[in-house]
Design an enzyme around this catalytic site. Structure first.
Site, PDB file in Angstrom:
ATOM      1  N   HIS A   1      67.499  66.737  19.900  1.00 57.56           N
ATOM      2  CA  HIS A   1      67.884  66.964  21.301  1.00 57.56           C
ATOM      3  C   HIS A   1      68.690  65.778  21.822  1.00 57.56           C
ATOM      4  CE1 HIS A   1      65.514  70.566  22.004  1.00 57.56           C
ATOM      5  NE2 HIS A   1      64.399  69.969  21.636  1.00 57.56           N
TER       6      HIS A   1
ATOM      7  N   HIS B   1      62.545  66.176  15.760  1.00 54.26           N
ATOM      8  CA  HIS B   1      62.897  67.278  16.657  1.00 54.26           C
ATOM      9  C   HIS B   1      63.474  66.742  17.966  1.00 54.26           C
ATOM     10  CE1 HIS B   1      62.133  71.345  18.488  1.00 54.26           C
ATOM     11  NE2 HIS B   1      62.152  70.604  19.587  1.00 54.26           N
ATOM     12  N   GLU B   2      62.787  65.780  18.560  1.00 54.19           N
ATOM     13  CA  GLU B   2      63.252  65.226  19.843  1.00 54.19           C
ATOM     14  C   GLU B   2      64.539  64.420  19.673  1.00 54.19           C
ATOM     15  OE1 GLU B   2      62.003  66.428  22.500  1.00 54.19           O
ATOM     16  OE2 GLU B   2      60.381  67.395  21.398  1.00 54.19           O
TER      17      GLU B   2
END
Length: 150
Positions: free
Chosen positions: A71, A67-68
């Site tokens: 980003h 998820h990170e």
């Protein structure tokens, strides 16, 4: 998990699932309370909550790392890196990252401090903050509220 192990894990996941290197710093941050991790826009570093690994294991941590990294890679490429952006949603789905992290709060943080019930319809209200029972009434039947437990 040691910082070096985390750094290697993040770099390996970045290459394997994104086909791009992660060239910044990944670290654990004890101060994170309810979030699994965060991407720092200014430094491009990633921080992760150690509670994720302690409570839910390596598989959940890997989902948070993906998820990170979504980003991270989207921001560096100048694409939509926010949760609301279509680029982010698509990349997250392709890589199999977690959209949300499981609940990380302690029992004392998660439980209600006050329990009220309506004297008329017996509906229960769970609240963290104390209510003024002379000012507020039941939202279902407009009956009087009584404090059951504080």
């Amino acid at each position: 998990m040691e910082e070096k192990e985390l750094q290697v894990l993040v770099e390996n996941i970045s290459i394997e699932f994104f086909g791009k290197p992660f060239v910044h710093i990944a670290r654990m941050n004890q101060r994170l309370r309810t979030t699994g991790g965060r991407y720092l826009l200014q430094t491009h570093d990633l921080e992760f909550n150690p509670r994720v690994l302690e409570r839910y294991g390596m598989e959940e941590l890997i989902g948070v790392i993906k998820h990170e990294l979504c980003h991270y890679h989207l921001h560096i490429e100048g694409k939509g890196y926010q949760h609301k952006d279509e680029d982010f949603k698509l990349l997250l789905k392709e890589t199999g990252g977690n959209r949300y992290v499981k609940d990380l709060r302690n029992e004392t943080e998660a439980r209600p401090n006050y329990i009220y019930h309506c004297k008329e319809c017996q509906y229960k209200y769970l609240r963290k903050r104390k209510l003024n029972t002379r000012k507020y009434v039941c939202g279902h039947c407009r009956g009087k509220l009584a404090l059951v437990r504080s």
